[in-house]
Motif scaffolding. Structure first.
Motif, PDB file in Angstrom:
ATOM      1  N   GLU A 179      45.091  36.959  42.477  1.00 54.10           N
ATOM      2  CA  GLU A 179      45.742  36.542  41.243  1.00 54.10           C
ATOM      3  C   GLU A 179      47.232  36.851  41.317  1.00 54.10           C
ATOM      4  OE1 GLU A 179      44.287  38.554  37.759  1.00 54.10           O
ATOM      5  OE2 GLU A 179      44.896  40.502  38.477  1.00 54.10           O
ATOM      6  N   TYR A 211      42.453  36.411  37.793  1.00 55.18           N
ATOM      7  CA  TYR A 211      41.095  36.595  38.272  1.00 55.18           C
ATOM      8  C   TYR A 211      40.356  37.393  37.203  1.00 55.18           C
ATOM      9  CZ  TYR A 211      37.093  38.349  40.817  1.00 55.18           C
ATOM     10  OH  TYR A 211      35.808  38.664  41.194  1.00 55.18           O
ATOM     11  N   TYR A 222      38.410  32.142  37.318  1.00 51.31           N
ATOM     12  CA  TYR A 222      39.865  32.190  37.427  1.00 51.31           C
ATOM     13  C   TYR A 222      40.502  31.458  36.253  1.00 51.31           C
ATOM     14  CZ  TYR A 222      38.995  33.615  42.198  1.00 51.31           C
ATOM     15  OH  TYR A 222      38.559  34.292  43.315  1.00 51.31           O
TER      16      TYR A 222
END
Length: 78
Positions: free
Chosen positions: A19, A26, A72
């Motif tokens: 991320e 994430y 995500y």
């Protein structure tokens, strides 16, 4: 709204659990796309989400087991 088959984070991350806050998020492993959508909704900067799914190894059916069930999010400035 949902767009099945659309990957909101395509080309933004290159490996599982990655991320870059405010750009990509994430959220962990989720049991469903609904759970993933809820996680995105709790993050003020999250504009879209992608749930990798459980079938055929995750990543919408083609990325290997490392991506299975991962959730995500994407920021709105991407």
């Amino acid at each position: 709204y949902e767009r099945p088959g659309y990957n909101a984070i395509a080309r933004l991350i290159s490996r599982p659990k990655e991320e870059e806050r405010d750009k990509t998020f994430y959220f962990g492993e989720m049991a469903s796309s609904e759970d993933c959508r809820a996680a995105c909704g709790l993050e003020a900067a999250c504009a879209a989400f992608a749930w990798m799914g459980a079938a055929k190894g995750g990543w919408l059916g083609g990325g290997g087991k490392a991506w299975v069930n991962q959730c995500y999010g994407r920021g709105d400035h991407v």
